[in-house]
Design a protein around this motif. Structure first.
Motif, PDB file in Angstrom:
ATOM      1  N   GLU A  29      45.678  34.226  38.042  1.00 27.12           N
ATOM      2  CA  GLU A  29      44.921  33.935  39.253  1.00 27.12           C
ATOM      3  C   GLU A  29      45.226  32.519  39.708  1.00 27.12           C
ATOM      4  OE1 GLU A  29      40.744  34.594  38.700  1.00 27.12           O
ATOM      5  OE2 GLU A  29      40.985  36.760  38.367  1.00 27.12           O
ATOM      6  N   LYS A  43      45.204  36.984  43.194  1.00 23.50           N
ATOM      7  CA  LYS A  43      45.400  37.657  41.910  1.00 23.50           C
ATOM      8  C   LYS A  43      46.840  38.146  41.838  1.00 23.50           C
ATOM      9  CE  LYS A  43      40.598  39.248  41.768  1.00 23.50           C
ATOM     10  NZ  LYS A  43      39.703  40.431  41.677  1.00 23.50           N
ATOM     11  N   LYS A 189      43.851  31.017  35.872  1.00 18.94           N
ATOM     12  CA  LYS A 189      43.693  32.033  34.833  1.00 18.94           C
ATOM     13  C   LYS A 189      45.041  32.649  34.518  1.00 18.94           C
ATOM     14  CE  LYS A 189      40.776  36.022  33.639  1.00 18.94           C
ATOM     15  NZ  LYS A 189      39.680  36.896  34.121  1.00 18.94           N
ATOM     16  N   TYR A 190      45.313  32.874  33.239  1.00 14.21           N
ATOM     17  CA  TYR A 190      46.570  33.493  32.812  1.00 14.21           C
ATOM     18  C   TYR A 190      46.288  34.352  31.599  1.00 14.21           C
ATOM     19  CZ  TYR A 190      51.428  33.928  31.213  1.00 14.21           C
ATOM     20  OH  TYR A 190      52.647  34.405  30.819  1.00 14.21           O
ATOM     21  N   GLU A 191      46.684  35.619  31.656  1.00  9.98           N
ATOM     22  CA  GLU A 191      46.465  36.545  30.548  1.00  9.98           C
ATOM     23  C   GLU A 191      47.710  37.400  30.326  1.00  9.98           C
ATOM     24  OE1 GLU A 191      41.691  37.460  31.313  1.00  9.98           O
ATOM     25  OE2 GLU A 191      43.178  39.023  31.661  1.00  9.98           O
TER      26      GLU A 191
END
Length: 201
Positions: A29, A43, A189-191
């Motif tokens: 994100e 996103k 955000k990073y996943e």
């Protein structure tokens, strides 16, 4: 606003082509400021060389989501879905969307959020922007070919010659025709997680 978002999308996708390949699925994100009066969240999903982005915003009092697909099977084209008008548009990403040449100056190392980054100033065709790349995260594989690939490769080589690789954590640039107003995108955000292939159809 459309012009700003198109410029933003072109630059956004270009940066994901400018580093090493990320093999696994990722979700990220980016917080975007300077496009509307309130911050937007973009996103981004990446899987097998395919990219999907979603941006939700308020237009004329209604919520609208713009979804963009760039697919390995259809390089140099962006497929955009507008939830408000319920329409799809396919836009050719021309060779002009990636700089043919760029001057890159390393300004130093800085923290962006939790990430250790290299801050660079990039200049092309009289325009300049600042970007922060982090080696803490690998970059994405990105579907690109033809003239775009050749023009992007020049910039990729220039970045690598200065030791710049990894994920873009932040970028700040002037919106065309917007005077002193700047657009900022910052990774929040990073996943790494398994993504459903249906996201890219």
């Amino acid at each position: 606003m459309k012009a700003s978002l198109l410029f933003l999308t072109n630059l956004f996708f270009f940066f994901f082509s400018s580093s090493a390949i990320q093999a696994g699925d990722i979700y990220a994100e980016y917080k975007m400021t300077g496009v509307t009066n309130t911050p937007l969240i973009s996103k981004m999903y990446g899987k097998n060389g395919n990219i999907r982005t979603e941006i939700n915003m308020s237009m004329a009092g209604q919520q609208m989501t713009t979804t963009t697909l760039m697919l390995k099977s259809n390089p140099n084209a962006a497929i955009v879905f507008n939830s408000m008008s319920k329409t799809y548009t396919e836009t050719k990403v021309s060779g002009n969307s990636a700089p043919k040449s760029v001057s890159i100056k390393v300004l130093g190392t800085e923290k962006v959020g939790i990430y250790n980054c290299t801050h660079v100033k990039m200049t092309s065709d009289g325009k300049s922007w600042d970007a922060w790349f982090t080696k803490d995260l690998p970059a994405l594989n990105f579907p690109i070919s033809g003239n775009n690939e050749l023009s992007s490769q020049k910039v990729i080589n220039e970045l690598k010659s200065k030791g710049i690789t990894g994920m873009m954590a932040k970028v700040v640039f002037q919106a065309p025709g917007a005077g002193t107003k700047a657009i900022t995108m910052q990774l929040v955000k990073y996943e790494t997680k398994t993504l459903n292939a249906s996201l890219f159809t």
